[in-house]
Motif scaffolding. Structure first.
Motif, PDB file in Angstrom:
ATOM      1  N   ARG A 175       0.834  -1.198   0.000  1.00 24.67           N
ATOM      2  CA  ARG A 175       0.000   0.000   0.000  1.00 24.67           C
ATOM      3  C   ARG A 175       0.875   1.256   0.000  1.00 24.67           C
ATOM      4  O   ARG A 175       2.088   1.208   0.218  1.00 24.67           O
ATOM      5  N   LEU A 177       0.541   5.744   0.941  1.00 24.62           N
ATOM      6  CA  LEU A 177      -0.235   6.899   1.390  1.00 24.62           C
ATOM      7  C   LEU A 177       0.138   8.106   0.545  1.00 24.62           C
ATOM      8  O   LEU A 177       1.320   8.317   0.229  1.00 24.62           O
ATOM      9  N   ARG A 179      -0.185  12.208   0.529  1.00 24.15           N
ATOM     10  CA  ARG A 179      -0.519  13.377   1.343  1.00 24.15           C
ATOM     11  C   ARG A 179      -0.488  14.624   0.471  1.00 24.15           C
ATOM     12  O   ARG A 179       0.398  14.786  -0.382  1.00 24.15           O
ATOM     13  N   ALA A 186      -4.355  11.533   4.989  1.00 20.78           N
ATOM     14  CA  ALA A 186      -3.813  11.036   3.733  1.00 20.78           C
ATOM     15  C   ALA A 186      -4.879  10.225   3.025  1.00 20.78           C
ATOM     16  O   ALA A 186      -5.961   9.963   3.568  1.00 20.78           O
ATOM     17  N   GLU A 188      -5.158   6.530   1.043  1.00 22.46           N
ATOM     18  CA  GLU A 188      -4.437   5.268   0.859  1.00 22.46           C
ATOM     19  C   GLU A 188      -4.799   4.650  -0.485  1.00 22.46           C
ATOM     20  O   GLU A 188      -5.978   4.592  -0.860  1.00 22.46           O
ATOM     21  N   VAL A 247      -7.647   8.335   5.023  1.00 22.12           N
ATOM     22  CA  VAL A 247      -7.130   8.039   6.361  1.00 22.12           C
ATOM     23  C   VAL A 247      -7.072   9.371   7.100  1.00 22.12           C
ATOM     24  O   VAL A 247      -6.183  10.193   6.840  1.00 22.12           O
ATOM     25  N   VAL A 250      -2.766  10.521  10.385  1.00 19.02           N
ATOM     26  CA  VAL A 250      -1.631   9.627  10.191  1.00 19.02           C
ATOM     27  C   VAL A 250      -0.496  10.060  11.107  1.00 19.02           C
ATOM     28  O   VAL A 250      -0.204  11.249  11.229  1.00 19.02           O
ATOM     29  N   TRP A 252       2.767  10.587  11.070  1.00 20.10           N
ATOM     30  CA  TRP A 252       3.814  10.692  10.060  1.00 20.10           C
ATOM     31  C   TRP A 252       5.186  10.475  10.681  1.00 20.10           C
ATOM     32  O   TRP A 252       5.533  11.109  11.681  1.00 20.10           O
TER      33      TRP A 252
END
Length: 443
Positions: A175, A177, A179, A186, A188, A247, A250, A252
């Motif tokens: 997967r 993400l 941003r 984010a 996905e 999402v 996150v 980060w």
């Protein structure tokens, strides 16, 4: 530490009345020391053959030096008027100008250690090539400014901390993400769709900028009513055939830049090489290229170099064991290949005589202070950046840094004037004080 201008909160939208003036390989910039060309190197990824051509260009058209930028690109300075056609032909012949109409928008930084040292993280370097291919095939992408930045991060958080406009972050189980700007959330997507999602994010930005009518160059410049939204972006991805999920929040990650590596760091491969102040002569550059190419197992490969956004160079297939003299050749050329060297985390803008706005030859001043510290055996401390004027061009991203700014009367250090005879000690004292980066706080 003063807040960098780029990080300052904006109460009003930025309204641009012109396009950005970022130089490229085709649009040269008239500097005080001649013309300047900036060659985009997406992800900092260079073959040894391409790197050799850059050294040839520096000698044939410029002042014989190559500069590494904070976006992993290469600058050539001191170019003569009228050299543009010859330079373009030379670069094009080795694949460094795949799409002339897009050459200034190919701003992509990438995790320089992705796929190396068995990190267990997704190998995202192939995303760089695919994103670059998609950018060059998109007519819409030509409207991006030369300041718009993509970051391709393997999940450790190094280039994600560089204030990108679009971030791809590798995630487990195939997967990724995506941003938008500094959004804490984010979207996905499947890893295979990540490069196309990044291009669609840039096109979403352009649509919002057009709607706002402010001619924004970067995501952070969009007015609040036209800010990019993860939900809208996910819907756009869905319409393009990409399955996406929002999402909302996150955690980060953040990772510091790679450090120079040599025997003192446990003899790891690959080598990470630090040119002082990110500036090399063409001869030093050729030593780098030679060590990179000699790192091939059969000794006949093209070799690979990865220019980092921190003005260092990773040689993925070279180590101090292969070839055995690679480390010695680099050190003899005046390049740092070991941690805790005096040049680690020392950066500077162009300064005099290259920049007409600069008030001092900051590179010469930085060298004098570094040499004074070397004589005293001082340890490496916090990053320090030397600026020739208030613009602070090229200052560090994602780190708390000692801020030196030239003035008509000398230097200000973190906002206070420092007498010239006290400068070396003042810098050493400031670097020894603990500083917490904004990214570490966010983490």
């Amino acid at each position: 530490m003063p807040t960098p201008p780029s990080a300052t909160a904006r109460d009003e939208p930025v309204i641009r009345d012109r396009g950005d003036a970022c130089p490229g390989a085709l649009r040269l910039h008239a500097a005080a020391d001649g013309y300047l060309a900036r060659v985009r190197i997406p992800g900092g990824l260079l073959t040894a053959r391409q790197a050799t051509v850059l050294a040839l260009a520096a000698d044939r058209f410029g002042d014989g030096h190559l500069e590494l930028t904070s976006r992993g690109n290469v600058q050539l300075r001191g170019l003569a008027e009228g050299c543009g056609t010859g330079l373009a032909e030379l670069l094009d012949a080795t694949g460094l100008l795949p799409a002339p109409g897009h050459e200034r928008v190919r701003n992509v930084v990438a995790t320089p250690l992705s796929g190396l040292l068995g990190s267990g993280r997704p190998h995202v370097t192939p995303w760089v090539g695919e994103l670059d291919r998609l950018l060059c095939a998109s007519t819409r992408a030509t409207a991006l400014s030369g300041r718009f930045l993509f970051a391709v991060d393997d999940g450790r958080g190094d280039v994600a901390a560089l204030d990108p406009d679009v971030t791809l972050l590798g995630a487990p189980r195939g997967r990724a993400l995506v941003r938008l700007g500094a959004d804490p959330g984010a979207v996905e997507v499947d890893a295979a769709d990540a490069p196309r999602a990044a291009l669609l994010a840039a096109e979403y930005f352009l649509d919002s900028a057009d709607a706002a009518g402010t001619r924004a160059w970067r995501v952070s410049e969009l007015p609040a009513e036209h800010a990019l939204e993860a939900g809208e972006f996910a819907a756009r991805l869905g319409a393009a055939g990409i399955t996406a999920a929002v999402v909302p929040a996150v955690a980060w990650p953040y990772a510091p830049p790679p450090r120079p590596w040599g025997p003192g760091a446990g003899d790891p491969a690959p080598l990470c090489v630090l040119p002082p102040l990110g500036r090399l002569t063409s001869d030093q550059w050729r030593v780098l290229v030679g060590v990179a190419a000699a790192g091939e197992d059969d000794g006949e490969g093209d070799g690979e170099l990865r220019i980092t956004p921190w003005r260092s160079v990773v040689l993925p297939r070279a180590s101090i064991r292969r070839p055995v003299d690679g480390y010695a050749r680099l050190v003899a050329a005046g390049l740092s290949v070991a941690p805790d060297g005096p040049w680690e985390s020392v950066t500077a803008c162009t300064g005099q005589p290259g920049c007409a706005k600069a008030l001092s030859d900051v590179r010469a001043d930085a060298r004098a202070v570094v040499e004074a510290g070397r004589a005293e055996g001082e340890a490496v401390g916090a990053p320090v950046h030397w600026s020739g004027c208030e613009r602070r061009c090229g200052h560090p991203r994602g780190a708390a840094w000692v801020d030196l700014v030239a003035t008509p009367d000398g230097y200000r250090l973190d906002g206070r004037p420092v007498p010239s005879h006290e400068l070396a000690q003042a810098v050493a004292d400031a670097r020894s004080q603990p500083r917490v980066s904004e990214d570490a706080v966010k983490k």
